[in-house]
Design an enzyme around this catalytic site. Sequence first.
Site, mmCIF file in Angstrom:
data_model
loop_
_atom_site.group_PDB
_atom_site.id
_atom_site.type_symbol
_atom_site.label_atom_id
_atom_site.label_comp_id
_atom_site.label_asym_id
_atom_site.label_seq_id
_atom_site.Cartn_x
_atom_site.Cartn_y
_atom_site.Cartn_z
ATOM 1 N N LEU A 110 -3.786 1.572 -5.096
ATOM 2 C CA LEU A 110 -4.936 2.231 -4.458
ATOM 3 C C LEU A 110 -5.027 1.846 -2.986
ATOM 4 O O LEU A 110 -6.033 2.063 -2.338
ATOM 5 C CB LEU A 110 -6.232 1.895 -5.192
ATOM 6 N N ASP A 153 -1.278 6.490 3.390
ATOM 7 C CA ASP A 153 -2.324 5.529 3.034
ATOM 8 C C ASP A 153 -3.261 5.287 4.213
ATOM 9 O O ASP A 153 -4.484 5.320 4.076
ATOM 10 C CB ASP A 153 -1.699 4.188 2.617
HETATM 11 P P1 ADP Z 1 -1.578 -1.699 -2.660
HETATM 12 O O1 ADP Z 1 -1.650 -1.353 -1.213
HETATM 13 O O2 ADP Z 1 -1.249 -0.545 -3.492
HETATM 14 O O3 ADP Z 1 -2.788 -2.410 -3.190
HETATM 15 P P2 ADP Z 1 0.580 -3.323 -1.696
HETATM 16 O O4 ADP Z 1 1.659 -4.059 -2.415
HETATM 17 O O5 ADP Z 1 0.971 -2.283 -0.708
HETATM 18 O O6 ADP Z 1 -0.368 -2.722 -2.835
HETATM 19 O O7 ADP Z 1 -0.342 -4.343 -0.932
HETATM 20 C C1 ADP Z 1 -0.864 -5.466 -1.615
HETATM 21 C C2 ADP Z 1 -0.809 -6.679 -0.691
HETATM 22 O O8 ADP Z 1 -1.730 -6.514 0.417
HETATM 23 C C3 ADP Z 1 -1.250 -7.948 -1.366
HETATM 24 O O9 ADP Z 1 -0.162 -8.575 -2.045
HETATM 25 C C4 ADP Z 1 -1.747 -8.782 -0.201
HETATM 26 O O10 ADP Z 1 -0.665 -9.379 0.486
HETATM 27 C C5 ADP Z 1 -2.350 -7.737 0.722
HETATM 28 N N1 ADP Z 1 -3.802 -7.560 0.485
HETATM 29 C C6 ADP Z 1 -4.435 -6.430 0.157
HETATM 30 N N2 ADP Z 1 -5.761 -6.618 0.026
HETATM 31 C C7 ADP Z 1 -5.986 -7.905 0.306
HETATM 32 C C8 ADP Z 1 -7.167 -8.727 0.372
HETATM 33 N N3 ADP Z 1 -8.386 -8.240 0.105
HETATM 34 N N4 ADP Z 1 -6.998 -10.022 0.693
HETATM 35 C C9 ADP Z 1 -5.790 -10.531 0.956
HETATM 36 N N5 ADP Z 1 -4.647 -9.818 0.914
HETATM 37 C C10 ADP Z 1 -4.728 -8.521 0.592
HETATM 38 MG MG MG Z 2 -0.076 -0.623 -0.017
#
Ligand code: ADP
Ligand code: MG
Length: 351
Positions: A110, A153
């Site tokens: 998401l 995104d």
């Molecule tokens: P998606 O964007 O679909 O959630 P991604 O793999 O692209 O999945 O991104 C996830 C990564 O973004 C996490 O592993 C972390 O490194 C970072 N991230 C996202 N939201 C947060 C948050 N609220 N706090 C810290 N890191 C975050």
């Molecule tokens: Mg992502």
Amino acid sequence: MPEPESVVEVRAFAPGRVNLIGDHTDHAGGLALPMAVDLGTTVTGRRGGAQVHLVSTAEDAPADVPLTVTAAERVEPAWARYVAGVVAELRPRAGFEGRVDSTVPVGAGLSSSAALELAVALALGFDGPALDLARLGRRAERRASGVPCGLMDQLTSACGVAGHALLVDFTAESFTLVPVPVSADVVVVHSGVSRALAGSRYAERQAQCRAAAAVIGPLAEATSADVATLRDPVLQRRARHVVTENARVRAMATALGAGDLAAAGAAMLESHASLRHDFEVSVPALDRAVEQLMAQPGVVGARLTGAGFGGCVVALTERGAVADPRALTGRGWRVQASGGAHVETSAPPGR
Ligand code: ADP
Ligand code: MG
């Protein structure tokens, strides 16, 4: 004596997103129909100092990023790479001290990463058009993750409009608004499988699309007849997905605009079949989640959403049809089409 920097209090917010239809089309300059959702990431704190220090409710270790950071992809802990990517792209004049709170599930598809990038960029003082914010976020994501991601995104998180999906044209990097009928719900269900291989496979699929385009021209303009001339059966399937998916995005946008949920749902099911058989990015858990959703009365369409290889399924339903989106796999959300990223500061105008 230099004047002490005045402290600016900030609250920046950026939403996650779900893509209703049009996956693996953005890097080929095609079409997609995402919407910003009512789950998002908030960065609060104060501007000042020579580094960015953030704690996150989703992570144990803080992110400490100097304003001069260069190799964002090597920063630790890993989540700080997204912060470092933004700092490297924005080069803010002042640092920041604050916290990250998010209601977007992290790593579920998401787009918590885009929400984080955009909220951080706004918190650090980005001040410009929403599309530029999206582009900056994408550059930050590419630096942080090394994945050559498309613009979907970040564009959706930056430009979302309540009650609407965005019909995005990735060649023009522009969009028009498509109302999401009030008679419908959008439900997202996690497959239970994490997207471990998504990065490497995504790059591979993108390379295959480029190889097909080298033979028949830009896939955004190609026809099914063009696709049929490709000799390599794998490239043919990949290109066929992109070409037919673009047509389905148009069909679903028209259907939603007309309030025709049945036609919109049919386009979603065809999209899933194409992602499964032609683009080959589905996994059994995603197929099962689609089947389980479709077995529920009032669910008109469902498909994997995002890069595939795990992550989530999105469904379009008659309003209230899925009473508890968590019931199927333990993780699910009913989401509303919502507005885009924004920031409030205590700074006087003109700063
Ligand atoms: P998606 O964007 O679909 O959630 P991604 O793999 O692209 O999945 O991104 C996830 C990564 O973004 C996490 O592993 C972390 O490194 C970072 N991230 C996202 N939201 C947060 C948050 N609220 N706090 C810290 N890191 C975050
Ligand atoms: Mg992502």
